[in-house]
Scaffold this motif. Structure first.
Motif, PDB file in Angstrom:
ATOM      1  N   PRO A 163     -26.254  -2.494  34.687  1.00 23.93           N
ATOM      2  CA  PRO A 163     -24.933  -2.186  35.252  1.00 23.93           C
ATOM      3  C   PRO A 163     -23.944  -3.325  35.064  1.00 23.93           C
ATOM      4  N   GLY A 164     -24.423  -4.563  35.180  1.00 18.34           N
ATOM      5  CA  GLY A 164     -23.554  -5.719  34.950  1.00 18.34           C
ATOM      6  C   GLY A 164     -23.084  -5.792  33.515  1.00 18.34           C
ATOM      7  N   VAL A 165     -23.983  -5.461  32.587  1.00 20.10           N
ATOM      8  CA  VAL A 165     -23.609  -5.436  31.171  1.00 20.10           C
ATOM      9  C   VAL A 165     -22.556  -4.355  30.927  1.00 20.10           C
ATOM     10  N   ALA A 166     -22.723  -3.206  31.563  1.00 17.49           N
ATOM     11  CA  ALA A 166     -21.762  -2.106  31.415  1.00 17.49           C
ATOM     12  C   ALA A 166     -20.384  -2.505  31.917  1.00 17.49           C
ATOM     13  N   ILE A 167     -20.330  -3.237  33.018  1.00 21.31           N
ATOM     14  CA  ILE A 167     -19.049  -3.674  33.577  1.00 21.31           C
ATOM     15  C   ILE A 167     -18.405  -4.722  32.686  1.00 21.31           C
ATOM     16  N   ALA A 168     -19.246  -5.541  32.047  1.00 19.86           N
ATOM     17  CA  ALA A 168     -18.731  -6.660  31.256  1.00 19.86           C
ATOM     18  C   ALA A 168     -17.935  -6.201  30.041  1.00 19.86           C
ATOM     19  N   ILE A 169     -18.201  -4.996  29.562  1.00 18.08           N
ATOM     20  CA  ILE A 169     -17.536  -4.549  28.331  1.00 18.08           C
ATOM     21  C   ILE A 169     -16.731  -3.289  28.605  1.00 18.08           C
ATOM     22  N   SER A 170     -15.617  -3.157  27.925  1.00 21.31           N
ATOM     23  CA  SER A 170     -14.739  -2.013  28.126  1.00 21.31           C
ATOM     24  C   SER A 170     -14.981  -0.987  27.026  1.00 21.31           C
ATOM     25  N   LEU A 171     -15.661   0.126  27.379  1.00 20.70           N
ATOM     26  CA  LEU A 171     -15.965   1.159  26.394  1.00 20.70           C
ATOM     27  C   LEU A 171     -15.253   2.471  26.709  1.00 20.70           C
ATOM     28  N   VAL A 172     -15.590   3.093  27.828  1.00 25.44           N
ATOM     29  CA  VAL A 172     -14.975   4.372  28.166  1.00 25.44           C
ATOM     30  C   VAL A 172     -13.498   4.239  28.571  1.00 25.44           C
ATOM     31  N   PRO A 173     -13.103   3.237  29.382  1.00 25.24           N
ATOM     32  CA  PRO A 173     -11.684   3.147  29.759  1.00 25.24           C
ATOM     33  C   PRO A 173     -10.689   3.136  28.592  1.00 25.24           C
ATOM     34  N   PRO A 174     -10.927   2.371  27.504  1.00 24.80           N
ATOM     35  CA  PRO A 174      -9.963   2.438  26.394  1.00 24.80           C
ATOM     36  C   PRO A 174      -9.886   3.821  25.744  1.00 24.80           C
ATOM     37  N   LEU A 175     -11.023   4.540  25.716  1.00 32.95           N
ATOM     38  CA  LEU A 175     -11.020   5.878  25.131  1.00 32.95           C
ATOM     39  C   LEU A 175     -10.248   6.859  26.017  1.00 32.95           C
ATOM     40  N   ALA A 176     -10.509   6.804  27.323  1.00 34.68           N
ATOM     41  CA  ALA A 176      -9.741   7.634  28.262  1.00 34.68           C
ATOM     42  C   ALA A 176      -8.264   7.255  28.199  1.00 34.68           C
ATOM     43  N   ASN A 177      -8.009   5.956  28.043  1.00 31.95           N
ATOM     44  CA  ASN A 177      -6.640   5.460  27.928  1.00 31.95           C
ATOM     45  C   ASN A 177      -5.942   6.041  26.701  1.00 31.95           C
ATOM     46  N   ALA A 178      -6.678   6.109  25.594  1.00 28.20           N
ATOM     47  CA  ALA A 178      -6.118   6.692  24.375  1.00 28.20           C
ATOM     48  C   ALA A 178      -5.756   8.158  24.603  1.00 28.20           C
ATOM     49  N   GLY A 179      -6.620   8.888  25.328  1.00 28.38           N
ATOM     50  CA  GLY A 179      -6.330  10.282  25.645  1.00 28.38           C
ATOM     51  C   GLY A 179      -5.090  10.416  26.505  1.00 28.38           C
ATOM     52  N   ILE A 180      -4.952   9.540  27.499  1.00 28.87           N
ATOM     53  CA  ILE A 180      -3.769   9.539  28.370  1.00 28.87           C
ATOM     54  C   ILE A 180      -2.503   9.319  27.552  1.00 28.87           C
ATOM     55  N   LEU A 181      -2.561   8.324  26.673  1.00 27.77           N
ATOM     56  CA  LEU A 181      -1.376   7.967  25.875  1.00 27.77           C
ATOM     57  C   LEU A 181      -1.030   9.051  24.859  1.00 27.77           C
ATOM     58  N   MET A 182      -2.056   9.725  24.323  1.00 33.46           N
ATOM     59  CA  MET A 182      -1.787  10.852  23.424  1.00 33.46           C
ATOM     60  C   MET A 182      -1.129  11.997  24.185  1.00 33.46           C
ATOM     61  N   ALA A 183      -1.572  12.219  25.419  1.00 30.35           N
ATOM     62  CA  ALA A 183      -1.000  13.296  26.243  1.00 30.35           C
ATOM     63  C   ALA A 183       0.458  13.043  26.574  1.00 30.35           C
ATOM     64  N   THR A 184       0.863  11.763  26.566  1.00 30.29           N
ATOM     65  CA  THR A 184       2.252  11.407  26.869  1.00 30.29           C
ATOM     66  C   THR A 184       3.033  11.044  25.602  1.00 30.29           C
ATOM     67  N   SER A 185       2.450  11.367  24.432  1.00 33.45           N
ATOM     68  CA  SER A 185       3.103  11.150  23.119  1.00 33.45           C
ATOM     69  C   SER A 185       3.354   9.683  22.792  1.00 33.45           C
ATOM     70  N   ASN A 186       2.575   8.788  23.390  1.00 29.25           N
ATOM     71  CA  ASN A 186       2.657   7.364  23.050  1.00 29.25           C
ATOM     72  C   ASN A 186       1.578   7.040  22.011  1.00 29.25           C
ATOM     73  N   TYR A 187       1.795   7.517  20.791  1.00 28.21           N
ATOM     74  CA  TYR A 187       0.742   7.467  19.784  1.00 28.21           C
ATOM     75  C   TYR A 187       0.446   6.053  19.283  1.00 28.21           C
ATOM     76  N   SER A 188       1.458   5.211  19.174  1.00 30.97           N
ATOM     77  CA  SER A 188       1.215   3.840  18.715  1.00 30.97           C
ATOM     78  C   SER A 188       0.402   3.057  19.740  1.00 30.97           C
ATOM     79  N   LEU A 189       0.684   3.288  21.028  1.00 27.40           N
ATOM     80  CA  LEU A 189      -0.091   2.637  22.078  1.00 27.40           C
ATOM     81  C   LEU A 189      -1.520   3.193  22.107  1.00 27.40           C
ATOM     82  N   ALA A 190      -1.655   4.486  21.840  1.00 26.49           N
ATOM     83  CA  ALA A 190      -2.990   5.103  21.792  1.00 26.49           C
ATOM     84  C   ALA A 190      -3.829   4.477  20.679  1.00 26.49           C
ATOM     85  N   LEU A 191      -3.207   4.208  19.541  1.00 25.50           N
ATOM     86  CA  LEU A 191      -3.924   3.544  18.444  1.00 25.50           C
ATOM     87  C   LEU A 191      -4.374   2.149  18.859  1.00 25.50           C
TER      88      LEU A 191
END
Length: 336
Positions: A163-191
């Protein structure tokens, strides 16, 4: 030498039984495959949902909770292990599951954020914006996390640190973040969010495969293969490592350049504004159009812009500096 170091790191010499244990742990194969896949994608959808609402709510605690639930580290470690032992079929399966997981996390972020897209501005949410570009520290953390993940999974007595290793690295949040930014048409930020994920992804693969190799998993796993199978597997492993190293090196180089530019502009700006009524707000070396944006605030007369131009000459790596000035006024009121 490497063999003794690997034995020390693993705790005991690696044997066929240990190779099989690792295969059961990190690979999706055998009679339990369907059960493993259902568990993986259920946990991934849940963690992506938690991450999406945590990001939208600007909540660090909720985002950390999503990292703990997220199972995406498993197929990445599986791919690293498969590369190290040069198993073509395992490489293929782990890669496909990783890609499926990546697309699922992005889709969940998009689907959950799209109905709410008129009720928030992504650029005003700190937890969203902080995950729109990789930094040098993100790359270094991911490299160490690859070692930590391989070390924790390869030893029976360290699994409780996962669990500590999972917290140490950002895997799912950036992917969910990309989905959020695509939904709001912020494609450059999503990239940018996808680039952050891929930096972490490639770094974990590289260092994870390296540590599995040091621990002698390849030596034991490949021992009974035919000569042609050994050669084929080793060639595939080398090609995969090169494919990983090239984008990782490119990303690392760009991060290094952006950090160098930021430091150069920040130091020059502080010297340029010294003694004036202005100060530096921020330096953004990752903006579009090959521009570096310097934001300053203050009152009075701005020092000659030619002085700053002279200070930064040859330090922007071909980029252009854009200076944004915010003029402010100060008032002192007596409330007696």
């Amino acid at each position: 030498m490497w063999e003794s170091i690997g034995t020390i790191l693993h705790g005991d010499p690696v044997d066929k039984k240990e190779v099989n244990r690792m295969r059961d742990l990190v690979l999706f194969e055998g009679p339990e495959t369907k059960k493993k896949l259902v568990k993986f994608f259920c946990l991934l959808i849940l963690s992506s949902g938690i991450a999406t609402y945590g990001l939208l709510g600007d909540s660090v605690a909720v985002v950390i909770g999503a990292m703990i639930v997220a199972p995406l580290m498993l197929p990445i470690m599986g791919l690293a292990f498969s590369i190290s032992i040069a198993d073509r079929l395992a490489i293929k399966h782990s890669l496909l599951i990783s890609i499926g997981g990546i697309l699922t996390a992005i889709a969940v972020g998009f689907i959950l954020a799209w109905p709410l897209s008129n009720f928030f501005q992504a650029q005003n949410i700190d937890q969203v914006m902080v995950r729109t570009s990789p930094r040098l520290l993100d790359l270094l953390a991911a490299l160490i996390t690859g070692f930590a993940g391989a070390f924790a999974m390869s030893r029976h007595d360290v699994s409780d640190t996962l669990p500590g290793v999972a917290i140490a690295i950002s895997l799912v949040p950036p992917l969910a973040n990309a989905g959020i930014l695509m939904a709001t048409s912020n494609y450059s930020l999503a990239l940018g969010s996808l680039l952050l994920f891929m930096t972490n992804y490639f770094a974990i693969l590289l260092t994870g495969a390296l540590l599995f190799g040091i621990m002698s998993f390849p030596k034991v796993a490949i021992l009974k293969q035919s000569l042609s199978a050994k050669r084929s597997g080793i060639i595939i492993a080398i090609v995969m490592l090169v494919l990983i190293a090239v984008p990782l090196g490119y990303t690392g180089y760009n991060i290094f350049i952006d950090n160098s530019i930021t430091q150069n502009v920040n130091e020059a700006s502080i010297n340029w504004l010294s003694g004036s009524g202005f100060e530096v707000i921020s330096v953004d070396a990752e903006s579009a159009n090959e521009e570096v944006i310097l934001r300053v605030i203050g009152e009075g007369e701005l020092p000659p812009i030619a002085d700053l131009e002279e200070m930064i000459k040859g330090k922007l790596y071909g980029k252009t500096l854009k200076v944004e000035v915010v003029y402010s006024s100060t008032y002192f009121l007596e409330g007696g």
